[in-house]
Design an enzyme around this catalytic site. Structure first.
Site, PDB file in Angstrom:
ATOM      1  N   ASP A 113       0.820  -1.213   0.000  1.00 13.82           N
ATOM      2  CA  ASP A 113       0.000   0.000   0.000  1.00 13.82           C
ATOM      3  C   ASP A 113       0.851   1.260   0.000  1.00 13.82           C
ATOM      4  OD1 ASP A 113       0.943  -0.386   2.593  1.00 13.82           O
ATOM      5  OD2 ASP A 113      -1.013  -0.899   3.405  1.00 13.82           O
ATOM      6  N   ASN A 127      -7.246  -4.060  14.204  1.00  7.08           N
ATOM      7  CA  ASN A 127      -8.621  -4.328  13.752  1.00  7.08           C
ATOM      8  C   ASN A 127      -8.686  -5.458  12.724  1.00  7.08           C
ATOM      9  OD1 ASN A 127      -7.578  -3.171  11.470  1.00  7.08           O
ATOM     10  ND2 ASN A 127      -8.906  -1.368  11.465  1.00  7.08           N
ATOM     11  N   HIS A 156      -6.922  -5.655   9.936  1.00  9.36           N
ATOM     12  CA  HIS A 156      -6.652  -5.313   8.532  1.00  9.36           C
ATOM     13  C   HIS A 156      -5.341  -5.927   8.052  1.00  9.36           C
ATOM     14  CE1 HIS A 156      -4.519  -1.172   9.448  1.00  9.36           C
ATOM     15  NE2 HIS A 156      -3.685  -2.155   9.531  1.00  9.36           N
ATOM     16  N   GLU A 187      -9.429  -2.481   5.404  1.00  8.65           N
ATOM     17  CA  GLU A 187     -10.044  -2.282   6.710  1.00  8.65           C
ATOM     18  C   GLU A 187     -11.249  -3.227   6.867  1.00  8.65           C
ATOM     19  OE1 GLU A 187      -8.234  -0.724   8.580  1.00  8.65           O
ATOM     20  OE2 GLU A 187      -7.899   1.396   8.127  1.00  8.65           O
TER      21      GLU A 187
HETATM   22  P1  PGA Z   1       2.311  -2.248  12.630  1.00  5.47           P
HETATM   23  O1  PGA Z   1       1.167  -2.194  11.549  1.00  5.47           O
HETATM   24  O2  PGA Z   1       3.299  -3.259  12.134  1.00  5.47           O
HETATM   25  O3  PGA Z   1       2.865  -0.865  12.656  1.00  5.47           O
HETATM   26  O4  PGA Z   1       1.677  -2.664  13.919  1.00  5.47           O
HETATM   27  C1  PGA Z   1       0.658  -3.371  11.046  1.00  5.47           C
HETATM   28  C2  PGA Z   1      -0.516  -3.058  10.162  1.00  5.47           C
HETATM   29  O5  PGA Z   1      -1.269  -2.109  10.474  1.00  5.47           O
HETATM   30  O6  PGA Z   1      -0.716  -3.762   9.170  1.00  5.47           O
END
Ligand code: PGA
Length: 268
Positions: free
Chosen positions: A67, A137, A139, A144
Site C-alpha cells: 500500500d 482491527n 486489517h 479495513e
Molecule cells: P504495525 O502495523 O506493524 O505498525 O503494527 C501493522 C498493520 O497495520 O498492518
C-alpha cells in the site's frame, strides 16, 4: 495454516528473515510482496545484515508493496516509498527500477492505479512470497474491516482507529492522508505463499480472529484461512489469546523434528 509461536519479537524477525533469505537463495528471480509498519522493521534489519555478510543478494528481486498513502509525495518522510528506502532498499543491491508501490502519479486518476498495479504484478509473474503485518482491527494492507474479500488494488478510506494508530509518524501541522491505495484481499491471496508477522499483546485479539475466527470481512486477515500456504509467525504475546496455542506449539515441534531429520514437509 502454519502457526509458529516464538519467544520474542527478535525471534520473529530472525525467523522471518530466514524464510525470505531461503527463498532468495532458491529462486533466481524472486517477486516479493512487502509490508511497512513497525512489525517488519526488525526483519528488514536482519535482511540488511545478512546482505552485508554476503549471505544473500536482492539483485534478482522485484518487489511490490502492499500500500501507499494517496496524496503524499514519494519523497515525503512518511510515505511508504521513503520507509522502504530507509529500512531496506538503500542498504541492499535491489534494482530501484524493480521496486513498486501503488503510487498515484501527478495527473493520474487514483482509480487507474490499481488495475495498472495488478497488471504489473501479473507481468512480473505474480508474487512468490507476500509479507504481511496485521492491524489491531484485523486489517491486512489497508483492507479495513468490511473490505470485500474479493477486493483488488484500489483506493480505501482508512478507519479512524488506523489513522490514530499511525498519527505518531506525523508531526504537528503535517497532513496525514485519510486515503490510501492498497492491494485488495484477493490480490494478497493470489501470492504463492504468505508470511504474516505479528508481535506484542496489542495484536493478540486480531491474531486470534484471523486464525481461529470465522472467515469474515469484519476481519480481513481471516481470509488467509482460504490460502494453502500461509505462515503466521508470532511471538508469545501476540499468540496469547489463541485457543489452540498448545496444539500449534506441538505441531511446530513435530515439524522442526521432521525437518532436522531431513524430511521435506509441507507445513501448511
Ligand atoms: P504495525 O502495523 O506493524 O505498525 O503494527 C501493522 C498493520 O497495520 O498492518
Amino acid at each position: 495454516m502454519d502457526v509458529r509461536i516464538v519467544a520474542s519479537a527478535a525471534e520473529v524477525a530472525r525467523e522471518g528473515a530466514a524464510k525470505v533469505a531461503g527463498l532468495l537463495n532458491r529462486l533466481d528471480d524472486t517477486v516479493l510482496g512487502l509490508a511497512t509498519g513497525e512489525t517488519p522493521r526488525a526483519m528488514y534489519r536482519e535482511l540488511v545484515l545478512a546482505f552485508e555478510r554476503k549471505e544473500l543478494s536482492f539483485a534478482g528481486v522485484t518487489s511490490f508493496n502492499l500500500d501507499e498513502y494517496l496524496g503524499l509525495e514519494p519523497g515525503s518522510p512518511q510515505s511508504y516509498r521513503s520507509y522502504m528506502q530507509r529500512e531496506l532498499f538503500d542498504h541492499v543491491d535491489i534494482d530501484p527500477l524493480n521496486t513498486f508501490l501503488p503510487f498515484c502519479e501527478a495527473g493520474q486518476h487514483p482509480d487507474e492505479v490499481g488495475p495498472a498495479y495488478e497488471a504489473e504484478i501479473r507481468r512480473r509473474g505474480g508474487i512468490d512470497l507476500q509479507i504481511l503485518g496485521i492491524g489491531r482491527n484485523g486489517h491486512i494492507g489497508f483492507n479495513e474491516p468490511a473490505s470485500s474479500l474479493g477486493s483488488r488494488t484500489r483506493v480505501k478510506t482508512l478507519t479512524r482507529e488506523t489513522l490514530a494508530s499511525n498519527r505518531r509518524y506525523f508531526g504537528p501541522g503535517e497532513t496525514q492522508p485519510e486515503l490510501a491505495i492498497t492491494m485488495g484481499v484477493a490480490t494478497i491471496l493470489d501470492a504463492q505463499e504468505i508470511l504474516l508477522l505479528a508481535t506484542g499483546e496489542s495484536k493478540a485479539d486480531a491474531v486470534r480472529a484471523a486464525v481461529e475466527g470465522p472467515v469474515a470481512a469484519m476481519c480481513p486477515a481471516s481470509a488467509l484461512q482460504l490460502h494453502r500456504r500461509v505462515t503466521v509467525l508470532v511471538d508469545d504475546a501476540a499468540a496469547s489469546k489463541l485457543e489452540l496455542a498448545d496444539y500449534f506449539r506441538w505441531v511446530d515441534e513435530q515439524n522442526r523434528r521432521l525437518e532436522s531429520e531431513g524430511v521435506e514437509w509441507n507445513r501448511s
